[in-house]
Design an enzyme around this catalytic site. Structure first.
Site, short mmCIF file in Angstrom:
data_model
loop_
_atom_site.label_atom_id
_atom_site.label_comp_id
_atom_site.label_asym_id
_atom_site.label_seq_id
_atom_site.Cartn_x
_atom_site.Cartn_y
_atom_site.Cartn_z
CG HIS A 115 -1.90 0.99 1.39
ND1 HIS A 115 -1.64 2.29 1.73
CD2 HIS A 115 -3.25 0.90 1.23
CE1 HIS A 115 -2.79 2.96 1.77
NE2 HIS A 115 -3.77 2.14 1.47
CG ASP A 192 0.63 -2.31 6.13
OD1 ASP A 192 -0.27 -2.42 6.99
OD2 ASP A 192 0.50 -1.65 5.09
CD GLN A 195 -6.68 -4.68 4.17
OE1 GLN A 195 -7.69 -5.32 4.49
NE2 GLN A 195 -6.75 -3.42 3.79
CE LYS A 218 -7.06 -0.02 5.96
NZ LYS A 218 -7.88 0.36 4.82
CB CYS A 358 -3.60 3.23 -1.72
SG CYS A 358 -4.79 4.55 -1.51
C1 LIG Z 1 -2.36 -2.68 3.62
C2 LIG Z 1 -2.68 -1.30 4.12
N1 LIG Z 1 -1.74 -0.59 4.75
C3 LIG Z 1 -1.97 0.63 5.23
C4 LIG Z 1 -3.19 1.24 5.08
C5 LIG Z 1 -3.39 2.61 5.61
O1 LIG Z 1 -4.31 2.64 6.66
P1 LIG Z 1 -4.82 4.05 7.23
O2 LIG Z 1 -5.35 4.79 6.04
O3 LIG Z 1 -5.89 3.70 8.19
O4 LIG Z 1 -3.67 4.74 7.84
C6 LIG Z 1 -4.19 0.56 4.40
C7 LIG Z 1 -5.50 1.20 4.17
O5 LIG Z 1 -6.10 1.10 3.12
C8 LIG Z 1 -3.95 -0.75 3.92
O6 LIG Z 1 -4.88 -1.45 3.28
#
Ligand SMILES: Cc1ncc(COP(=O)(O)O)c(C=O)c1O
Lengths: 400, 146
Positions: A115, A192, A195, A218, A358
C-alpha cells in the site's frame, strides 16, 4: 448467543447493504460504540497526568485499551504499543524515528505489493536522508518473492518493510520466513498488518518482526486511531517524531529530555476515545471463535470465486482459493472499468471498491490500471454472495 | 431503471466505444496529460492545429466509461472549431454538470452526459478530458487566456 451481524449496528439494520468493502473500512462493533459512549458520557478527562478520580479512571481506561491491543497482537509488554492516528501515521513514525538513525547509503527493502502507506514514507526518507530503496518483487500470485530476498540484502540493509496481507489480492506474506532471514543479517523488519488484524489474532512474537502497524477502522474499531507495536529495545533506541506535551521528561529552554516509550511517541493529547474504542475492538476480537469465522469466510470467498469463474470476461488477480490468503478478492472484467462496475453494483446495494487501491506499483506489476475488489469480514453471509452475483450480472448486462 | 442505469445508456456506450479512434498524433502542436488523483484515471490530449483552428485531436485515455466517452466526444467535436470555441467545451461541460444546463451549439453532443448531472461523484470523470483539452490549447502561446 448473538450472531456476528447482530454485533454490528449498521449490518444488523441493513443500512450497510451488502457490504463488501471491508478492506477499506470495516463496520464498527456495538461493543466499541458502547465503550466509547461510556467514556464520553461518564468518564471523560484528559489522560496520563491528572490526579483527580475522573482523570485517574480515564488514564486507566486508556492504558487498559493499550493492554488489550497488546494482548491481541501478542506483544510481550503493553509499553511496546504506541497509539497513533492510523497505520499510515505509524509507518511515518518509524520512517522518522528509526529513519533518524540511518545514514546516506543505508538500504531499505520495500515490497512491490505494498500500500502507498508503506512506500511513500520510505521514499520521503530516501529524499531526506539519502537512504537507498530496493524493491522486493512479488510473484504472479502477488506473494513477495522470498527467494529474491537473499540477493537484495547487503551489509547496508537496515530495514525490510513488507505487508502481512495485501489489500489488493489478499495474499498473506510468509513474514516469519522474512524475519528469519533478516534476523540472521541484523536487519529490522516492519510489517504492515492493516489488513491482517481483522482476520484473527496476530502474534508479533512468533512472527519475529520488529515493527507491526495496524489501524482501528479496519478492525471494527473507530477511525482516527492506529497502533505501532515495536520491540521494546527498538523503541528505546528510537528518536521521537513529534514534540510537545505528554512525551517529555523535563523541558528547559536549553534542553529537553524525553519520556520513555510508548509516551515518547505520543506527543500531545492522544485520541483517547478512539483508543478506548480500539481496546474494545481488540477485546471483541480476542473473544472471537476464529476457526469458526475463518471457515465461514473461506466458504464465502469460495462462493465469490465461483461466481467470478462462471462469468466470461472476468479475470481474478492474486492467489487461488487454496493459497495462503485473506478473503480479499480483486478482479478485472474485459471491457468494463472498475468504477463503472462499482457504480452499477453500488446502485444495487453492493458496496465494492474499484481503483488502484493505493497500490499503483502492484497494478503496474499486474499490467492493469485498476481492479474491482470484494473484501469480506466476519459478519458477511451467503446472502451477500448471492447479492454480489445478481448485481454483477446486472452490471455486466448494462455494460455489455 | 435507476439514474445509474440511465448513465450507461446507448449513446454514452457508443461514444465510449469510439475512444479507440483517438490514438497518438504525429504532428501535435500541444499535448497535456490530466489525471484525477483520487481515482487514478488519466487522459492525454493532443491537438494538431491548422491556422487558428483545431485540425485533429488525439491522445490516450485510461479511465472509466465516462472519461472514455467524454474524450471521444472531444475527438469528434473539436476538429473544425477555432481554439476559443474548442476551449469553450469545458464551460458547457461544467454548466451541464453543475446545474443541468443543456449544452448548445457545437458542444450540443455533451447533452448525452445529462444523467451524470445527478451523480456528483462522477462529474470529474466527464470534466477530466475537457480539462486536458483546455490546458493543452491554453498552453499554446497566443491562445485565448483561460
Ligand atoms: C495494507 C494497508 N496498509 C496501510 C493502510 C493505511 O491505513 P490508514 O489509512 O488507516 O492509515 C491501508 C489502508 O487502506 C492498507 O490497506
Amino acid at each position: 448467543m448473538l450472531s456476528h451481524s447482530d454485533q454490528f449496528p449498521a449490518v444488523a439494520s441493513g443500512l450497510a447493504g451488502t457490504y463488501l468493502d471491508n478492506a477499506a473500512t470495516t463496520q464498527i462493533a456495538a461493543s466499541v460504540l458502547a465503550r466509547m459512549a461510556a467514556f464520553e458520557t461518564a468518564g471523560r478527562a484528559n489522560v496520563k497526568r491528572g490526579i483527580y478520580p475522573l482523570a485517574i479512571q480515564a488514564t486507566q481506561a486508556f492504558e487498559g485499551a493499550r493492554a488489550a491491543v497488546a494482548r491481541y497482537l501478542g506483544a510481550g509488554d503493553s509499553n511496546e504499543v504506541v497509539f497513533t492516528s492510523g497505520a499510515t501515521a505509524a509507518v511515518n513514525l518509524v520512517a522518522h524515528g528509526f529513519g533518524a538513525g540511518l545514514a546516506a547509503g543505508d538500504e531499505i527493502i520495500v515490497g512491490e505489493g505494498e500500500h502507498h502507506a508503506n512506500i511513500v514514507p520510505w521514499q520521503m526518507l530516501r529524499d531526506r536522508a539519502g537512504v537507498v530503496l530496493k524493491v522486493l518483487p512479488v510473484d504472479d500470485r502477488g506473494y513477495p518473492r522470498i527467494d529474491a530476498l537473499a540477493g537484495l540484502i547487503t551489509e547496508r540493509t537496515r530495514l525490510i518493510a513488507v505487508t502481512h496481507a495485501s489489500n489488493v489480492t489478499g495474499a498473506v506474506t510468509d513474514v516469519a520466513a522474512i524475519c528469519d532471514m533478516a534476523r540472521a543479517k541484523g536487519v529490522r523488519v516492519l510489517v504492515d498488518g492493516a489488513q491482517m488484524a481483522a482476520h484473527g489474532a496476530v502474534d508479533v512474537t512468533a512472527l519475529g518482526c520488529d515493527f507491526y502497524v495496524v489501524t482501528g477502522h479496519k478492525m471494527f474499531g473507530p477511525t482516527g486511531v492506529g497502533v505501532l507495536w515495536a520491540r521494546a529495545e527498538v523503541l528505546d533506541a528510537m528518536a521521537p517524531f513529534m514534540g510537545g506535551g505528554e512525551m517529555i521528561r523535563r523541558v528547559t529552554f536549553e534542553e529537553t529530555t524525553y519520556a520513555p516509550p510508548p509516551h515518547r511517541f505520543e506527543a500531545g493529547t492522544p485520541p483517547v476515545t478512539q483508543a478506548i474504542g480500539l481496546g474494545a475492538a481488540a477485546d471483541m476480537l480476542l473473544a472471537t471463535d476464529w476457526p469458526e469465522v475463518r471457515s465461514r469466510e473461506w466458504n464465502l470467498l469460495g462462493g465469490l470465486m465461483d461466481v467470478l469463474d462462471a462469468r466470461d470476461r472476468v479475470t481474478v488477480i492474486g492467489p487461488g482459493a487454496d493459497d495462503r490468503r485473506l478473503p480479499i478478492l480483486s478482479f478485472t472484467v474485459a471491457g468494463a472499468h472498475p468504477h463503472d462496475l462499482c457504480e452499477l453494483m453500488g446502485a444495487r446495494g453492493v458496496a465494492l471498491r474499484g481503483g488502484h487501491h493505493c497500490a499503483q506499483p502492484l497494478m503496474d506489476r499486474f499490467g492493469v490500471e485498476a481492479t474491482t475488489r470484494a473484501s469480506l469480514a466476519l459478519y458477511n453471509t451467503p446472502a451477500d454472495v448471492d447479492a454480489f452475483s445478481d448485481a454483477l450480472d446486472h452490471a455486466l448486462t448494462v455494460l455489455s | 431503471m435507476s439514474g445509474t442505469d440511465d448513465l450507461y445508456d446507448a449513446r454514452i456506450k457508443q461514444l465510449a466505444a469510439r475512444t479507440a479512434g483517438l490514438g497518438p498524433l504525429e504532428h501535435a502542436h500541444c499535448r497535456h496529460e490530466a489525471d484525477n488523483f483520487l481515482c487514478g484515471d488519466r487522459v492525454t490530449v493532443e491537438v494538431e492545429l491548422d491556422g487558428g483552428a483545431v485540425k485533429r485531436v488525439g491522445g490516450r485515455v485510461r479511465g472509466c466509461l465516462l472519461v472514455q466517452a467524454a474524450a471521444a466526444l472531444i475527438g469528434e467535436t473539436a476538429p473544425g472549431l477555432d481554439r476559443a470555441a474548442a476551449m469553450d467545451g469545458i464551460r458547457h461541460a461544467r454548466a451541464l454538470m453543475a446545474d443541468g444546463t443543456p449544452a448548445t451549439g457545437a458542444w450540443e453532443g455533451l447533452n448525452a452526459f445529462t444523467p451524470a448531472h445527478g451523480l456528483k461523484h462522477r462529474h470529474d470523470c466527464v470534466l477530466l478530458p475537457f480539462e486536458a483539452l483546455e490546458a493543452c490549447l491554453g498552453g499554446i502561446s497566443g491562445a485565448q487566456p483561460r
